[in-house]
Design a protein around this motif. Structure first.
Motif, PDB file in Angstrom:
ATOM      1  N   LYS A   1      49.857 -39.168  36.397  1.00 32.91           N
ATOM      2  CA  LYS A   1      51.248 -39.696  36.584  1.00 32.91           C
ATOM      3  C   LYS A   1      51.565 -41.161  37.312  1.00 32.91           C
ATOM      4  O   LYS A   1      52.218 -41.925  36.934  1.00 32.91           O
ATOM      5  N   GLY A   2      50.955 -40.803  38.529  1.00 32.74           N
ATOM      6  CA  GLY A   2      51.419 -42.201  39.510  1.00 32.74           C
ATOM      7  C   GLY A   2      50.428 -43.444  38.889  1.00 32.74           C
ATOM      8  O   GLY A   2      51.324 -44.701  38.990  1.00 32.74           O
ATOM      9  N   THR A   3      49.407 -43.275  38.452  1.00 25.20           N
ATOM     10  CA  THR A   3      48.487 -44.398  37.912  1.00 25.20           C
ATOM     11  C   THR A   3      49.470 -45.026  36.447  1.00 25.20           C
ATOM     12  O   THR A   3      49.612 -46.137  36.457  1.00 25.20           O
ATOM     13  N   GLN A   4      49.880 -44.095  35.816  1.00 23.73           N
ATOM     14  CA  GLN A   4      50.630 -44.536  34.687  1.00 23.73           C
ATOM     15  C   GLN A   4      52.115 -45.230  35.046  1.00 23.73           C
ATOM     16  O   GLN A   4      52.584 -45.993  34.288  1.00 23.73           O
ATOM     17  N   SER A   5      52.614 -44.568  35.844  1.00 24.25           N
ATOM     18  CA  SER A   5      54.073 -45.019  36.227  1.00 24.25           C
ATOM     19  C   SER A   5      54.059 -46.245  36.817  1.00 24.25           C
ATOM     20  O   SER A   5      54.699 -47.357  36.179  1.00 24.25           O
ATOM     21  N   ASP A   6      53.173 -46.804  37.574  1.00 16.65           N
ATOM     22  CA  ASP A   6      53.134 -48.062  38.126  1.00 16.65           C
ATOM     23  C   ASP A   6      52.730 -48.966  36.714  1.00 16.65           C
ATOM     24  O   ASP A   6      53.570 -50.221  36.720  1.00 16.65           O
ATOM     25  N   ARG A   7      51.930 -48.869  35.853  1.00 19.07           N
ATOM     26  CA  ARG A   7      51.744 -49.573  34.863  1.00 19.07           C
ATOM     27  C   ARG A   7      52.742 -49.728  33.824  1.00 19.07           C
ATOM     28  O   ARG A   7      53.176 -50.738  33.453  1.00 19.07           O
ATOM     29  N   LEU A   8      53.793 -48.670  33.488  1.00 23.03           N
ATOM     30  CA  LEU A   8      54.986 -48.774  32.923  1.00 23.03           C
ATOM     31  C   LEU A   8      55.897 -49.479  33.530  1.00 23.03           C
ATOM     32  O   LEU A   8      56.664 -50.579  32.860  1.00 23.03           O
ATOM     33  N   ALA A   9      56.079 -49.432  34.895  1.00 25.72           N
ATOM     34  CA  ALA A   9      57.201 -49.913  35.715  1.00 25.72           C
ATOM     35  C   ALA A   9      56.693 -51.455  35.491  1.00 25.72           C
ATOM     36  O   ALA A   9      57.554 -52.321  35.284  1.00 25.72           O
ATOM     37  N   ALA A  10      55.441 -51.795  35.620  1.00 23.31           N
ATOM     38  CA  ALA A  10      55.270 -53.351  35.617  1.00 23.31           C
ATOM     39  C   ALA A  10      55.350 -54.024  34.057  1.00 23.31           C
ATOM     40  O   ALA A  10      55.909 -55.065  33.945  1.00 23.31           O
ATOM     41  N   GLU A  11      55.095 -53.157  33.293  1.00 23.88           N
ATOM     42  CA  GLU A  11      55.360 -53.523  31.614  1.00 23.88           C
ATOM     43  C   GLU A  11      56.720 -53.882  31.336  1.00 23.88           C
ATOM     44  O   GLU A  11      57.201 -54.825  30.538  1.00 23.88           O
ATOM     45  N   TYR A  12      57.583 -52.804  31.792  1.00 25.40           N
ATOM     46  CA  TYR A  12      59.067 -52.910  31.412  1.00 25.40           C
ATOM     47  C   TYR A  12      59.984 -53.219  32.445  1.00 25.40           C
ATOM     48  O   TYR A  12      61.178 -53.302  32.200  1.00 25.40           O
ATOM     49  N   GLY A  13      59.409 -53.355  33.580  1.00 26.39           N
ATOM     50  CA  GLY A  13      60.420 -53.913  34.571  1.00 26.39           C
ATOM     51  C   GLY A  13      61.349 -52.776  35.151  1.00 26.39           C
ATOM     52  O   GLY A  13      62.347 -52.932  35.246  1.00 26.39           O
ATOM     53  N   LEU A  14      60.506 -51.681  35.226  1.00 22.27           N
ATOM     54  CA  LEU A  14      61.361 -50.441  35.723  1.00 22.27           C
ATOM     55  C   LEU A  14      61.175 -50.419  37.206  1.00 22.27           C
ATOM     56  O   LEU A  14      60.097 -50.629  37.743  1.00 22.27           O
ATOM     57  N   ASP A  15      61.784 -49.249  37.926  1.00 19.04           N
ATOM     58  CA  ASP A  15      61.628 -48.969  39.148  1.00 19.04           C
ATOM     59  C   ASP A  15      61.044 -47.552  39.066  1.00 19.04           C
ATOM     60  O   ASP A  15      61.052 -46.832  38.001  1.00 19.04           O
ATOM     61  N   VAL A  16      59.890 -47.374  40.004  1.00 17.83           N
ATOM     62  CA  VAL A  16      59.238 -45.975  40.106  1.00 17.83           C
ATOM     63  C   VAL A  16      60.141 -45.126  40.791  1.00 17.83           C
ATOM     64  O   VAL A  16      60.285 -45.426  42.075  1.00 17.83           O
ATOM     65  N   ILE A  17      60.361 -44.164  40.555  1.00 14.87           N
ATOM     66  CA  ILE A  17      60.948 -42.851  41.431  1.00 14.87           C
ATOM     67  C   ILE A  17      60.020 -41.795  41.556  1.00 14.87           C
ATOM     68  O   ILE A  17      59.770 -40.953  40.523  1.00 14.87           O
ATOM     69  N   THR A  18      59.414 -41.714  42.796  1.00 12.87           N
ATOM     70  CA  THR A  18      58.297 -40.737  42.778  1.00 12.87           C
ATOM     71  C   THR A  18      58.548 -40.056  44.069  1.00 12.87           C
ATOM     72  O   THR A  18      58.610 -40.587  45.335  1.00 12.87           O
ATOM     73  N   THR A  19      59.065 -38.667  43.971  1.00 14.73           N
ATOM     74  CA  THR A  19      59.298 -37.952  45.080  1.00 14.73           C
ATOM     75  C   THR A  19      58.145 -37.551  45.995  1.00 14.73           C
ATOM     76  O   THR A  19      58.268 -37.465  47.196  1.00 14.73           O
TER      77      THR A  19
END
Ligand code: AP5
Ligand code: ZN
Length: 214
Positions: free
Chosen positions: A17-35
């Motif tokens: 989840k952490g690995t892919q969140s960072d990539r998706l955030a970079a690709e689409y300009g999103l914030d990662v919200i990780t508890t």
């Protein structure tokens, strides 16, 4: 690209989840919200006034147990207030959190990363994290150039306290008890997209992107 995707990544500990969140955030300009990261940065926070079993988040985390909802919901609601598009990683982890989330925001994509249990244990016990910048490595699957040293900034690589085999097994048990019902909740609403978390991180990322673009 669009900045308004609202993505939820579900999956057991170590699914990526952490690995892919960072990539998706970079690709689409999103914030990662990780508890998980937010709690790790506040492991010693005094929550004794809540009258709960333990007095800090860290005492729950190092046992592999969930931190109480009152603490976690607070983190998520303030992060959501600051985000347009986001990837949510590590929340919701029980049905009460899922209910609370549904009162705060809608979601565009709900992905479940699926990885067999034996591989989860290998991934977590081999994970190493930079003490300085938080970059994640794996001793076999994603080794740094020099063992124990971060490629990004030369920081020391350490093992998370909850990545021992015993605590990993407890986290997987808690996932089955508390978080698998959350997966079922989204599946029953026909919004869950199951994605294989096996193969390389690039393989997994390509699967997620092709779901978003389709
Ligand atoms: P949290 O930090 O959220 O941990 P987790 O859900 O257990 O997830 P992980 O971070 O361990 O795994 P991941 O899926 O992100 O995998 P990663 O990409 O790093 O939560 C920790 C604790 O905080 C909880 O136990 C709880 O106490 C508390 N908490 C957090 N949220 C809470 C909530 N909502 N409510 C209550 N309590 C909460 O990858 C793992 C390893 O595998 C890495 O080494 C990586 O390099 C490697 N890897 C990744 N992808 C691949 C691949 N495709 N192939 C090979 N290796 C790979
Ligand atoms: Zn680093």
């Amino acid at each position: 690209m669009s900045d308004d995707h609202r993505v939820l990544l579900l999956g057991p500990p170590g699914a990526g989840k952490g690995t892919q969140s960072d990539r998706l955030a970079a690709e689409y300009g999103l914030d990662v919200i990780t508890t998980g990261d937010a709690l790790r940065n506040n492991k010693q926070m005094d929550i004794s006034d809540l009258g709960l079993e333990y007095d800090t988040p860290g005492e729950y985390m190092d046992r592999g147990e969930l931190v109480p909802d009152a603490v976690v919901n607070e983190i998520v609601v303030s992060a959501l207030a600051d985000a347009d598009g986001f990837v949510l990683d590590g929340y919701p982890r029980n049905l009460d959190q899922a209910e609370y989330l549904s009162e705060q925001t809608a979601l565009d994509y709900v992905f479940l990363l699926e990885v067999p249990e034996a591989e989860l244990i290998d991934r977590l016990t081999g994970r190493r994290v930079c003490a300085a910048c938080g970059e994640t490595f794996h001793v076999d699957f994603d080794p740094p150039e020099e063992p124990g040293v971060c490629d990004v900034d030369g920081g020391e690589l350490v093992q998370r306290e909850d990545d021992t085999e015993e605590t990993v097994r407890e986290r997987l048990r808690v996932y089955e008890d508390e978080t698998a019902p959350v997966v079922d909740h989204y599946r029953e609403r026909d919004v869950l997209v199951e994605v294989s978390g096996e193969g390389t991180p690039d393989d997994v990322f390509d699967r997620l992107v092709s779901q978003i673009e389709s």
